[in-house]
Write an enzyme that holds these catalytic residues in place. Structure first.
Site, PDB file in Angstrom:
ATOM      1  CG  ASP A 123      59.961  25.572 -35.436  1.00  0.00           C
ATOM      2  OD1 ASP A 123      61.133  25.308 -35.086  1.00  0.00           O
ATOM      3  OD2 ASP A 123      59.186  24.712 -35.901  1.00  0.00           O
ATOM      4  CE  LYS A 178      61.669  24.595 -39.802  1.00  0.00           C
ATOM      5  NZ  LYS A 178      60.730  24.372 -38.679  1.00  0.00           N
ATOM      6  CG  ASP A 191      65.088  41.253 -39.407  1.00  0.00           C
ATOM      7  OD1 ASP A 191      65.364  42.315 -38.820  1.00  0.00           O
ATOM      8  OD2 ASP A 191      64.103  41.121 -40.155  1.00  0.00           O
ATOM      9  CG  ASP A 196      62.114  43.387 -34.538  1.00  0.00           C
ATOM     10  OD1 ASP A 196      63.254  43.880 -34.487  1.00  0.00           O
ATOM     11  OD2 ASP A 196      61.191  43.872 -35.232  1.00  0.00           O
ATOM     12  CE1 TYR A 221      67.251  39.664 -43.724  1.00  0.00           C
ATOM     13  CE2 TYR A 221      67.960  41.948 -43.894  1.00  0.00           C
ATOM     14  CZ  TYR A 221      67.133  41.001 -43.339  1.00  0.00           C
ATOM     15  OH  TYR A 221      66.190  41.368 -42.415  1.00  0.00           O
TER      16      TYR A 221
HETATM   17  C1  IPM Z   1      67.124  45.614 -38.765  1.00  0.00           C
HETATM   18  C2  IPM Z   1      66.146  46.113 -39.791  1.00  0.00           C
HETATM   19  C3  IPM Z   1      66.802  46.003 -41.159  1.00  0.00           C
HETATM   20  C4  IPM Z   1      67.102  44.544 -41.380  1.00  0.00           C
HETATM   21  C5  IPM Z   1      66.004  46.612 -42.315  1.00  0.00           C
HETATM   22  C6  IPM Z   1      65.666  48.047 -42.080  1.00  0.00           C
HETATM   23  C7  IPM Z   1      66.717  46.454 -43.627  1.00  0.00           C
HETATM   24  O1  IPM Z   1      64.955  45.414 -39.696  1.00  0.00           O
HETATM   25  O2  IPM Z   1      68.216  46.201 -38.659  1.00  0.00           O
HETATM   26  O3  IPM Z   1      66.793  44.656 -38.060  1.00  0.00           O
HETATM   27  O4  IPM Z   1      66.212  43.783 -41.798  1.00  0.00           O
HETATM   28  O5  IPM Z   1      68.231  44.131 -41.143  1.00  0.00           O
HETATM   29 MG    MG Z   2      64.847  44.091 -38.030  1.00  0.00          MG
END
Ligand code: IPM
Ligand code: MG
Length: 357
Positions: A223, A191, A247, A251, A141
């Site tokens: 993975d 990885k 990240d 999710d 990042y």
């Molecule tokens: C998160 C989001 C952010 C990230 C974006 C909005 C920059 O997806 O907080 O997970 O990738 O960190």
């Molecule tokens: Mg995110």
């Protein structure tokens, strides 16, 4: 105590969901005499529209002065094509980096009332309680060089994944400490079979294990970890990983719980000052309709009280109130199932306030 919370609603559904969390904040502030004062600042696209910058100096100054930040969400199609450095996401990344918020805690907890909202079978997810510890101010990042350049007549995009030992050790320590107060199981995700940067990651985490003999440490390639998360997620307790893998996996873990609309997060610095935000994004498709789920933001407020203000007692009360509301059958559209009552954003927030007692 006298504590300052900076409220940064952001874009999309951000202002709607943050408004509900602020209702809860005002209620507990009064009820428990917390002495909290709040201020507000623009961030993301809404800040760009006013100041031409997704993190204007005035917002950053207020963020520095606050004890904790309650953040909504940023971004939307309106700003997707503006100059890259001015995009809403860059504002959030700069905020995380400027404040040194390197430790991102993303719990994935299944409320028993929502077991049927998960896309997995209830027996696979019931009782799920995972904590993802994501490194937040390094890795790909932020690595340099980055960009898009022209080479031999075509465009080439490039980024750099980079971690030094001290960055890995710093986030490793947070993860080990958290594992110690939970089930004492730590999974480090890498990885290492392909990427040198994560080979070093694995080595450093492995070398730290001796300092925490009680913690059972294991390693997985990303993975495989992604697969195991949907196959048998309850095998995990604390998962530590870098910025990009964190990240993605957070999710995925969030969705195990039925809706990403339920998941809070904390981003902490060395002194537990923190920024608290829902894991979900700004959901521009439903912004302004009053149907977004405010619970992730309300639960982020609860984490704020627990970690930055050291009021676990008040955090518990908020979490119990959320559970009571779910128990009562109230659901926003994202977690709605047959037999429950569908409510909007404000009604959900009001119900949580009422359930505080
Ligand atoms: C998160 C989001 C952010 C990230 C974006 C909005 C920059 O997806 O907080 O997970 O990738 O960190
Ligand atoms: Mg995110």
């Amino acid at each position: 105590m006298s504590k300052k919370i900076l409220v940064m609603p952001g874009d999309g559904i951000g202002p709607e969901i943050v408004a509900e969390a602020v209702k809860v904040l005002n209620a507990v502030n009064k009820k428990f005499d917390l002495g909290i004062s709040t201020d507000e600042a623009l961030v993301g696209g809404s800040a760009y529209d006013v100041h031409g910058d997704p993190l204007p100096e005035v917002s950053l100054e207020k963020a520095r002065a606050a004890d904790a930040i309650l953040f909504g969400s940023i971004g939307g199609p309106k700003w997707d094509t503006i100059e890259r450095d001015k995009r809403p996401e860059r504002g959030l990344l700069r905020l995380r980096s400027s404040l040194g918020l390197f430790a991102n805690l993303r719990p994935a907890i299944l409320f028993p009332q929502l077991a049927s909202a998960s896309s997995l079978k209830p027996e696979i997810v019931s009782g799920l309680d995972i904590l993802i510890v994501r490194e937040l101010t390094g890795g790909i990042y932020f690595g340099q060089p980055r960009g898009i350049r022209v080479e031999n007549g075509e465009r080439v995009g490039f980024n750099t994944d980079v971690y030094n030992e001290s960055e890995i050790r710093r986030i490793g320590r947070v993860a080990f400490e958290l594992a110690m107060v939970r089930d004492k199981k730590l999974l480090s995700v890498d990885k290492a079979n392909v990427l040198e940067v994560t080979e070093l990651w694995k080595e450093v985490i492995t070398s730290m294990a001796a300092e925490y003999p009680e913690v059972q440490v294991s390693h997985m390639y990303v993975d495989n970890a992604a697969m195991q998360l949907v196959r048998a997620p309850k095998q995990f307790d604390v998962i530590v990983t870098g910025n990009l893998f964190g990240d993605i996996l957070s999710d995925e873990a969030a969705m195990l719980t039925g809706s990403i609309g339920m998941l809070p997060s904390a981003s902490l610095d060395e002194n537990r000052k923190g920024l608290y935000e829902p894991c979900h994004g700004s959901a521009p498709d439903i912004a302004g309709q009053g149907i977004a789920n405010p619970l992730a933001t309300i639960l982020s407020l609860s984490m704020l009280l627990r970690y930055s203000l050291e009021r676990a007692d008040v955090a518990d009360v908020i979490e119990k109130a959320v559970e009571q509301v779910l128990e009562g059958g109230l659901r926003t559209a994202d977690i709605w199932t047959e037999g429950c009552r569908k409510v909007g954003t404000a009604e959900m927030g009001d119900a949580v306030v009422a359930a505080l007692g």
